[in-house]
Design an enzyme around this catalytic site. Sequence first.
Site, short mmCIF file in Angstrom:
data_model
loop_
_atom_site.label_atom_id
_atom_site.label_comp_id
_atom_site.label_asym_id
_atom_site.label_seq_id
_atom_site.Cartn_x
_atom_site.Cartn_y
_atom_site.Cartn_z
N ARG A 1 -0.54 -19.11 -3.32
CA ARG A 1 0.28 -17.89 -3.21
C ARG A 1 -0.14 -16.89 -4.28
NH1 ARG A 1 4.68 -17.75 -5.80
NH2 ARG A 1 5.39 -19.81 -5.21
N TYR B 1 4.51 5.84 11.97
CA TYR B 1 4.62 4.61 12.76
C TYR B 1 6.09 4.18 12.81
CZ TYR B 1 4.02 -0.33 13.88
OH TYR B 1 4.10 -1.56 14.44
N ASP C 1 -0.81 6.12 4.71
CA ASP C 1 -1.11 5.07 5.68
C ASP C 1 -2.41 5.46 6.36
OD1 ASP C 1 -1.30 3.41 7.91
OD2 ASP C 1 0.88 3.30 8.19
N LYS D 1 -5.48 -3.58 12.76
CA LYS D 1 -6.05 -2.56 13.63
C LYS D 1 -7.56 -2.43 13.42
CE LYS D 1 -1.65 -2.25 14.48
NZ LYS D 1 -0.76 -1.32 13.82
C1 PLP Z 1 0.53 -1.28 13.23
C2 PLP Z 1 0.81 -0.27 12.18
C3 PLP Z 1 1.59 -0.59 11.06
C4 PLP Z 1 2.26 -1.95 10.90
O1 PLP Z 1 1.34 -2.96 10.74
P1 PLP Z 1 1.59 -4.50 11.26
O2 PLP Z 1 0.30 -5.14 10.92
O3 PLP Z 1 1.88 -4.42 12.71
O4 PLP Z 1 2.75 -5.00 10.48
C5 PLP Z 1 1.76 0.39 10.11
N1 PLP Z 1 1.24 1.61 10.24
C6 PLP Z 1 0.50 1.95 11.30
C7 PLP Z 1 -0.06 3.33 11.39
C8 PLP Z 1 0.27 1.03 12.31
O5 PLP Z 1 -0.44 1.39 13.38
#
Ligand code: PLP
Length: 383
Positions: free
Chosen positions: A49, A102, A175, A200
């Site tokens: 961890r 998001y 982000d 992603k």
């Molecule tokens: C998918 C996404 C998130 C969240 O991420 P997870 O891996 O699904 O928890 C945050 N910001 C954006 C722009 C996203 O597309």
Amino acid sequence: MTHSFETRAIHDGQEFDPTTGAVVPPIYQTSTFVQDGIGGFRGGYEYARSANPTRDSLQTVLASLEGGSAAFSFASGLAAEDSLLRAVLSPGSRVVMGNDVYGGTHRLVNRVWKPWGITLDTVDMTDLDQVREAVQASQTTLLWVETPSNPMMKISDIGALAEIGHAAGALVVVDNTFASPYIQQPLALGADVVVHSTTKYLGGHSDTVGGALVVNDDDLAEKIGFVQFGVGAVSAPMEAWLTIRGIKTLGVRVDRHSENAQAVAEAVVGHPAVEKVYYPGLPEHPGHELASRQMKRFGGMLSIAVSGGAPAAKRFAESTEVFQLAESLGGVESLIGYPSEMTHASVRGTALEVPENLVRLSVGIESVDDLVADVTRALGTLG
Ligand SMILES: *Cc1c(COP(=O)(O)O)cnc(C)c1O
């Protein structure tokens, strides 16, 4: 010698295994590490961890690609976001975020954090005067920027927002999930923290869920590192390894994603079933000029507003064949989604609600001819 992005994506944090010479470092699928006498840690490793070599490899390459001094990898994008919020907020703190972030990000602050005494305000991040006014209205701890935004593909000016946020004493978070570090580097533009859903583009193959934070400040790094260790929403070794493998091809993938998305966008503009195409690579997009300055490519995401309202949008999303109907984005395979009832269902009825005639495409790296044919055929069924 500093290497270029593509070279660092393949080599940073990926030194071959010194024991065997294995070109690909092994996955350290272990929870704990033997000590040479009490406190005699090998390489500093004690318990997974707090640190694991595979996670360290991922964190090293992520910090390198975003131009940060430290990166932290988590079990999901939202776990990364939550860890950042734990590291920097305290009761009474205020968060200002874009009004089309998001949906899960908004939900996290609005539903999970608000009961702990956090205030949340949303603004149009493309309207700098509105942002300035909002962050000055009362003490702001965090200014949360997402660009390109999801699913409206709005482009916000990271450099200008960083100045506005800093002038008001706020930390500026970007982000960078939609762009990926290959095409946009927020820390270099003045942001304090970069957030990723590595699920992603970074992972890139729709086979793992993960998230990351990258910073360029020792104090912030220490606070985030403590939460990562003390709360423990860490990425597991196998997930970290899959993400590392994805990152090696990030550049070539995102080049192809961007070319394919541009072609699809151009092919559907002016189609009789299409009301509007949201893609920053189109000259008529309001953020086109800013995106040309701020991003190396325009990325693989685009949204289409169709005529005929919700029924037509749903029919379109359900009638493509190569584009599969699914949540998520950024993988090699093309996906199509209906934000209003899928990714953005959690913001229905709020100020963040998205248009009901909107369909979002994550354009993959299949043959561009197949993709264009698939989308235009599906649109043809709407008439
Ligand atoms: C998918 C996404 C998130 C969240 O991420 P997870 O891996 O699904 O928890 C945050 N910001 C954006 C722009 C996203 O597309």
